[in-house]
Design a protein around this motif. Sequence first.
Motif, PDB file in Angstrom:
ATOM      1  N   PRO A  92       0.837  -1.213   0.000  1.00 40.24           N
ATOM      2  CA  PRO A  92       0.000   0.000   0.000  1.00 40.24           C
ATOM      3  C   PRO A  92       0.865   1.253   0.000  1.00 40.24           C
ATOM      4  CG  PRO A  92      -0.804  -1.590   1.625  1.00 40.24           C
ATOM      5  CD  PRO A  92       0.518  -2.105   1.135  1.00 40.24           C
ATOM      6  N   ILE A  93       0.461   2.245  -0.787  1.00 40.39           N
ATOM      7  CA  ILE A  93       1.271   3.451  -0.905  1.00 40.39           C
ATOM      8  C   ILE A  93       1.342   4.185   0.429  1.00 40.39           C
ATOM      9  CG2 ILE A  93      -0.628   4.943  -1.627  1.00 40.39           C
ATOM     10  CD1 ILE A  93       2.972   4.948  -3.002  1.00 40.39           C
ATOM     11  N   GLU A  94       0.294   4.101   1.252  1.00 39.32           N
ATOM     12  CA  GLU A  94       0.345   4.745   2.564  1.00 39.32           C
ATOM     13  C   GLU A  94       1.385   4.092   3.457  1.00 39.32           C
ATOM     14  OE1 GLU A  94      -1.066   7.562   3.367  1.00 39.32           O
ATOM     15  OE2 GLU A  94      -1.866   7.619   1.327  1.00 39.32           O
ATOM     16  N   GLN A  95       1.580   2.787   3.291  1.00 43.50           N
ATOM     17  CA  GLN A  95       2.617   2.105   4.068  1.00 43.50           C
ATOM     18  C   GLN A  95       4.007   2.505   3.585  1.00 43.50           C
ATOM     19  OE1 GLN A  95       2.625  -2.267   3.963  1.00 43.50           O
ATOM     20  NE2 GLN A  95       2.759  -2.250   6.195  1.00 43.50           N
ATOM     21  N   ILE A  96       4.164   2.687   2.284  1.00 38.24           N
ATOM     22  CA  ILE A  96       5.446   3.137   1.737  1.00 38.24           C
ATOM     23  C   ILE A  96       5.806   4.520   2.276  1.00 38.24           C
ATOM     24  CG2 ILE A  96       6.580   3.891  -0.394  1.00 38.24           C
ATOM     25  CD1 ILE A  96       5.167   1.632  -1.844  1.00 38.24           C
ATOM     26  N   LEU A 114      -0.165  -1.705  14.489  1.00 37.86           N
ATOM     27  CA  LEU A 114       1.173  -2.151  14.105  1.00 37.86           C
ATOM     28  C   LEU A 114       1.104  -2.841  12.752  1.00 37.86           C
ATOM     29  CD1 LEU A 114       4.195  -2.621  14.778  1.00 37.86           C
ATOM     30  CD2 LEU A 114       3.496  -4.790  15.838  1.00 37.86           C
ATOM     31  N   THR A 115       1.814  -2.312  11.776  1.00 37.26           N
ATOM     32  CA  THR A 115       1.873  -2.918  10.442  1.00 37.26           C
ATOM     33  C   THR A 115       3.330  -3.045  10.020  1.00 37.26           C
ATOM     34  OG1 THR A 115       1.700  -0.758   9.356  1.00 37.26           O
ATOM     35  CG2 THR A 115      -0.360  -1.943   9.769  1.00 37.26           C
ATOM     36  N   GLY A 116       3.554  -3.886   9.018  1.00 36.49           N
ATOM     37  CA  GLY A 116       4.907  -4.060   8.508  1.00 36.49           C
ATOM     38  C   GLY A 116       5.156  -5.481   8.051  1.00 36.49           C
ATOM     39  N   TRP A 117       6.434  -5.841   7.903  1.00 32.32           N
ATOM     40  CA  TRP A 117       6.769  -7.186   7.458  1.00 32.32           C
ATOM     41  C   TRP A 117       8.187  -7.553   7.867  1.00 32.32           C
ATOM     42  CZ3 TRP A 117       6.312  -3.185   3.813  1.00 32.32           C
ATOM     43  CH2 TRP A 117       7.471  -2.847   3.121  1.00 32.32           C
ATOM     44  N   ALA A 136       8.602  -1.914  10.234  1.00 23.87           N
ATOM     45  CA  ALA A 136       7.495  -1.784  11.180  1.00 23.87           C
ATOM     46  C   ALA A 136       7.029  -0.345  11.254  1.00 23.87           C
ATOM     47  CB  ALA A 136       7.911  -2.263  12.566  1.00 23.87           C
ATOM     48  N   SER A 137       5.718  -0.174  11.406  1.00 24.48           N
ATOM     49  CA  SER A 137       5.108   1.134  11.613  1.00 24.48           C
ATOM     50  C   SER A 137       4.063   0.989  12.709  1.00 24.48           C
ATOM     51  CB  SER A 137       4.469   1.640  10.321  1.00 24.48           C
ATOM     52  OG  SER A 137       3.809   2.871  10.526  1.00 24.48           O
TER      53      SER A 137
END
Length: 805
Positions: A130-134, A626-629, A664-665
Amino acid sequence: MKRIHSLFLIILSLILSTSVFAQKHTISGYIEDASNGEKLIAVNIFDSNSALGAVSNTYGFYSLTLEQDSVLLGISYVGYQTQFYKLYLDKDVSLNFKLSSDVELETVEVVSDRVEKIEERTQMSTVSVPIEQIKKIPALLGEVDVLKALQLLPGVQSGGEGQSGLYVRGGSPDQNLILLDGVPVYNASHLFGFFSVFNADAIKDVTLTKGGFPARYGGRLSSVIEINMKEGNTNEFHGTGSIGLISSKLTLEGPIIKDKTSFLISGRRTYIDLLARPIIKNAFEEGGSSGNAGYYFYDVNGKINHKFSDKDRLYFSVYTGRDKFYFSERFQQFDYDSESEVGLGWGNLTSALRYNHLWSNKLFSNLTLTYSRYNFDTELADRTTYSNNGVSTKDNFEIGYLSGIDDIAAKIDFDYVPNPNHYIRFGTNIIHHNFDPGAFKIKIESTGVDDFLLDTLFGQSKVDAQEFAFYVEDDMRIGSKLKVNAGVHFSGFNVKSKVYTSVQPRLSVRYLLPNDIALKGSYASMRQYIQLLTNESIGLPTDLWVPTTETVLPQDSWQVALGVAKTFDKKYEFSVEGYYKQMKNIISYKEGASLFNLDDWQSKVTQGDGESYGAEFLVQKKKGRLTGWVGYTLSWSWRQFDDLNFGNRYSFKYDRRHDLSVVASYELSDRIQFSATWVYGTGNAVTLANSVYNGFYPVSEFSNDFTGWYPNDFNAEYYQDRNNFRMRSYHRFDVGVDFIKQKKRFKRTWSVGAYNLYNRKNPFFLYTDREVTFDNNGNLISSKKVLKQASLFPIIPSVAYKFEF
């Protein structure tokens, strides 16, 4: 011929009779964001009663054919509120849906129930970020970078410290098909490779495909990177912008005719040259001359789209960007006047005109006309005027170099969805390439005592070529556990009356094991007709795009992959893949050859084979605070050329045994967000001498008397193998914090971050130096040659002010 015609009528009759007796009807339409009208890709449309569903395509179109009965539709997408729609289906229906984004965490958890899971998809080796995650990922100097975000995924590696080049599963950068709104981008970097050309504020979505390529893709060996621009808000006027340490950017979008026509325009420019101009001019003046020097880059994205009706839509998008380095100096004293200028520039121009038409509730088409151009040019000039014994003399020397590639293309793609068990795609395209492998222009002029003029142009001849392709594929469901995507891609290339053709089968299979664990496998063969000649020793975009010819063969590859995928707790996507890839006829310069040799480029290159294999591990969380990989790659990559390394196989320069990324975000509150990345990679392979032999020269006491051999400064180095040494491992920790506040008329964000927080001295390149030791009296004790490492980036803080209105 009559038998074929009769057989076709029989098959058509069977299809029609089946559809009549089954009493099936189709629900179709478009899905978009309720706030801005942007079409949503890969939205899940699911009927709870029949347990059948569909997914929206790149333009938000979906089609779902069901038996006549009661239907309960659920329309779901990550980050949006799920909509439900109940109807009795007794005829074809057109339904358009507008989804509203979620603002509460609890709603997001409900949405994930029917979002298409990784184990339900046929496709493997594909990742959408997702562009928001980038935008949340910490970046060098605060510049959000799409390609650097992709470097953090398993199977993708960077070329070196800070660089935005992509090396996917052992491939080279030219083997990546980078598409911006469907148009190839030939040079994707700014600032000598440290930033990509893509402005994140103008981008809607990014998808990377590393293997198991569907038949609709072709022309490159290693990956496809699809980047789609935003369409522009159809409801109301909006803007975003930012002011950073090295650049600023602004994006404006809004309706021209509400719900029918919208626009988007976005620009970005660095301004270090403007800030440093007074300092540079002062430095010239202190040296007794006048002048200026600097570097900058800029990007401009524009898009306009118009909706004629629910069946017809038109899109026009354009991108242009350029890097420019300049230097000028003038020195004047008495009758002497000297002026020097150096210019270096490179850039892209892409444009696309797309027309969508809905032929029926099951058949969708997209017609695209595109133009793209990439060029690199450099100029150097030296002009001198002086007087000697009353005679005025002018000397003028100018040299320039220009290379590039121009494309004009047309393609048409069809999506046909006869029923929920089949999604058929087919289409064709043609590209006209114009290659300019490079030409030098030299002008030498002298007037005064002796007049002289040389004005000439020489170099490589331009080449025209045509590339064409046709494909068909079907994403089919066979029973409740088996899904298959099967297709074929046919391509051809015509250059100077020489025609190459290729048939490339593609197959992806997904089988659902117990506990909803997906076993996936794929096979894909690819062909590439255009090549990139790379000077690894030059840190400038001097690489040349050249065509396949009668003597330089097209590149070929085949790749197989096997893996498992599973979604845990409706939040975590887990996948493990193993792959093996072989490449044929990959290209490289011969020993000692380079861009600036004046011979035909075909005589400077050699072709050989490549091999890569490895395993990739990915755990990704896309929802929640919490999002990420976490991604890990274990890989090997090899090259073999008959004319290089004595014909022996050697490690590819970017062969990297271990590659680990943690991203991570965390959203602490609506006002504060944290983000961090940590990366580790095995060092790049480099070539070092295995042994060094000192040079000697004879010395005689008298003219003919030999007294012995004495060492000189000339050494002979022996290289046994290419890429026989490894640099130190690379690792880095980046952090970022966003402070967000909603003002009365706009939202502002202060972004603070640090690149390479613990100041790791990562290797950029290696060089040899002489280390000498003296005693207290200044006498030489020892002198030896040592290997040293040059590092590029220490800890680099960043701050940016961002705003939305």
